[in-house]
Scaffold this motif. Sequence first.
Motif, PDB file in Angstrom:
ATOM      1  N   MET A  31       1.500  -1.256   0.362  1.00 39.41           N
ATOM      2  CA  MET A  31       0.112  -0.390   0.621  1.00 39.41           C
ATOM      3  C   MET A  31       0.929   0.970   0.061  1.00 39.41           C
ATOM      4  SD  MET A  31      -3.143  -1.124   3.018  1.00 39.41           S
ATOM      5  CE  MET A  31      -3.810  -2.747   2.843  1.00 39.41           C
ATOM      6  N   ILE A  32       2.099   1.436   0.420  1.00 35.66           N
ATOM      7  CA  ILE A  32       3.069   2.299   0.740  1.00 35.66           C
ATOM      8  C   ILE A  32       3.648   2.890  -0.757  1.00 35.66           C
ATOM      9  CG2 ILE A  32       4.807   3.564   2.184  1.00 35.66           C
ATOM     10  CD1 ILE A  32       2.763   2.543   4.395  1.00 35.66           C
ATOM     11  N   GLY A  33       4.356   3.987  -0.936  1.00 40.21           N
ATOM     12  CA  GLY A  33       5.362   3.693  -2.308  1.00 40.21           C
ATOM     13  C   GLY A  33       6.242   4.871  -1.161  1.00 40.21           C
ATOM     14  N   LEU A  34       7.621   4.393  -1.483  1.00 40.46           N
ATOM     15  CA  LEU A  34       8.383   5.465  -0.715  1.00 40.46           C
ATOM     16  C   LEU A  34       9.811   6.158  -1.433  1.00 40.46           C
ATOM     17  CD1 LEU A  34      10.008   6.159   1.478  1.00 40.46           C
ATOM     18  CD2 LEU A  34      11.261   4.500   2.115  1.00 40.46           C
ATOM     19  N   MET A  35       9.875   7.410  -1.550  1.00 40.98           N
ATOM     20  CA  MET A  35      11.263   7.626  -2.220  1.00 40.98           C
ATOM     21  C   MET A  35      11.456   8.197  -0.951  1.00 40.98           C
ATOM     22  SD  MET A  35      10.355  11.426  -4.353  1.00 40.98           S
ATOM     23  CE  MET A  35      11.806  12.090  -5.042  1.00 40.98           C
ATOM     24  N   PRO A  36      12.863   7.701  -0.936  1.00 39.34           N
ATOM     25  CA  PRO A  36      13.656   7.889   0.790  1.00 39.34           C
ATOM     26  C   PRO A  36      14.597   9.265  -0.138  1.00 39.34           C
ATOM     27  CG  PRO A  36      14.120   5.821  -0.801  1.00 39.34           C
ATOM     28  CD  PRO A  36      13.059   6.602  -1.621  1.00 39.34           C
ATOM     29  N   GLN A  37      15.057   9.867   1.200  1.00 40.62           N
ATOM     30  CA  GLN A  37      16.442  11.025   0.698  1.00 40.62           C
ATOM     31  C   GLN A  37      17.085  10.636   0.094  1.00 40.62           C
ATOM     32  OE1 GLN A  37      18.329  13.915   4.432  1.00 40.62           O
ATOM     33  NE2 GLN A  37      15.683  13.017   4.390  1.00 40.62           N
ATOM     34  N   GLU A  38      17.946   9.520  -0.318  1.00 37.95           N
ATOM     35  CA  GLU A  38      19.148   9.273  -0.645  1.00 37.95           C
ATOM     36  C   GLU A  38      18.744   8.214  -1.393  1.00 37.95           C
ATOM     37  OE1 GLU A  38      21.865  10.685   0.687  1.00 37.95           O
ATOM     38  OE2 GLU A  38      21.027  11.526   2.420  1.00 37.95           O
ATOM     39  N   PHE A  39      19.899   8.326  -2.603  1.00 42.01           N
ATOM     40  CA  PHE A  39      19.543   8.009  -4.192  1.00 42.01           C
ATOM     41  C   PHE A  39      20.183   6.642  -3.572  1.00 42.01           C
ATOM     42  CE2 PHE A  39      20.450  12.171  -6.051  1.00 42.01           C
ATOM     43  CZ  PHE A  39      19.991  12.448  -6.514  1.00 42.01           C
ATOM     44  N   ASN A  40      18.587   4.887  -4.125  1.00 43.14           N
ATOM     45  CA  ASN A  40      19.391   3.968  -3.348  1.00 43.14           C
ATOM     46  C   ASN A  40      19.563   2.869  -4.377  1.00 43.14           C
ATOM     47  OD1 ASN A  40      16.674   3.559  -3.256  1.00 43.14           O
ATOM     48  ND2 ASN A  40      16.626   3.347  -1.308  1.00 43.14           N
ATOM     49  N   PHE A  41      19.501   3.819  -5.822  1.00 43.77           N
ATOM     50  CA  PHE A  41      19.224   2.156  -7.184  1.00 43.77           C
ATOM     51  C   PHE A  41      20.983   1.966  -7.038  1.00 43.77           C
ATOM     52  CE2 PHE A  41      18.313   6.933  -8.186  1.00 43.77           C
ATOM     53  CZ  PHE A  41      19.016   6.847  -9.073  1.00 43.77           C
TER      54      PHE A  41
END
Length: 304
Positions: free
Chosen positions: A79-89
């Motif tokens: 149910m949750i989509g997260l756009m974190p602060q740090e680039f993590n891809f």
Amino acid sequence: MPAALLISNLTKTYANNISALSKVNLRVEQGDFFALLGSNGAGKTTMIGIICALLNKTSGSISVLGLEQSTNLNQVKRMIGLMPQEFNFNLFEPIEEILINQAGYYGIDRHLAKSRAEILLKRVELWDRRLDIAKSLSGGMKRRLMLARALIHQPKILILDEPSAGVDVEIRHSMWAFLTELNEQGMTIILTTHYLEEAELLCRHIAILDKGQVIEQSSMKDLLAKVAKQVLILESVEPLPSVLPAVDFAIEKLDNHSIQVVLDGMSISQALSELSLKGIEIEHVKSTQNRLETLFLHLTSKQK
């Protein structure tokens, strides 16, 4: 209708006995655009990590759309989509593949994931770069990629941790327009940001964290109403008289077409009406202060 997010007595204490969160209570309604503000170290990122099951809580409970997180973890994660602060891809992975692989974690087949990736990459203006590796993108483009990745599984709640940090004004406004569009379509959005004007522009409700505790939670409208004084720059249609007329508020001439006024308990419309009666017609009004920033500094300073 259950709340989009309901947090009760949430506490997080690290092994070194440092308290990051202390009995936090928070409620976010479905379809809201909610601001979660606080200084560095206030506990915002810790709270987000716990909501998204990236960190373990010490105590308390979290409910997402009526489902208790601890007993419905997989459903809550979907149910949750997260756009974190740090680039993590993966910086060396093609942009389109980053979205398709992310969709795979949610059991979305490749054909559907590819279709969704095309829609999202076109919306965030990265479709022409879809075959490029992520490392080749600018900082602002990477932020847009992070947003698209957070949306690939079509979450009901979008959590944004400093989404516009380090991006230029044009990209920031483009991102604001997209987020507003998503919210108008019914998506619940929770935003943390250091750009307080961003929160004031986008959000309808707000909570302020300080030292791991919620020190304020209300509607944005009610919170901003607590700022009695407004300092404004008014620009007149015609050149101003050499001597300004007497009015019921503080007034100062800045140049031949601009005055600064301080309104204490008076509305802008009342001030403009009074100036009009004195023969001064105003065509442009500009605030010299960020009202939310003024309140934020006042509230957090009271906790010290």
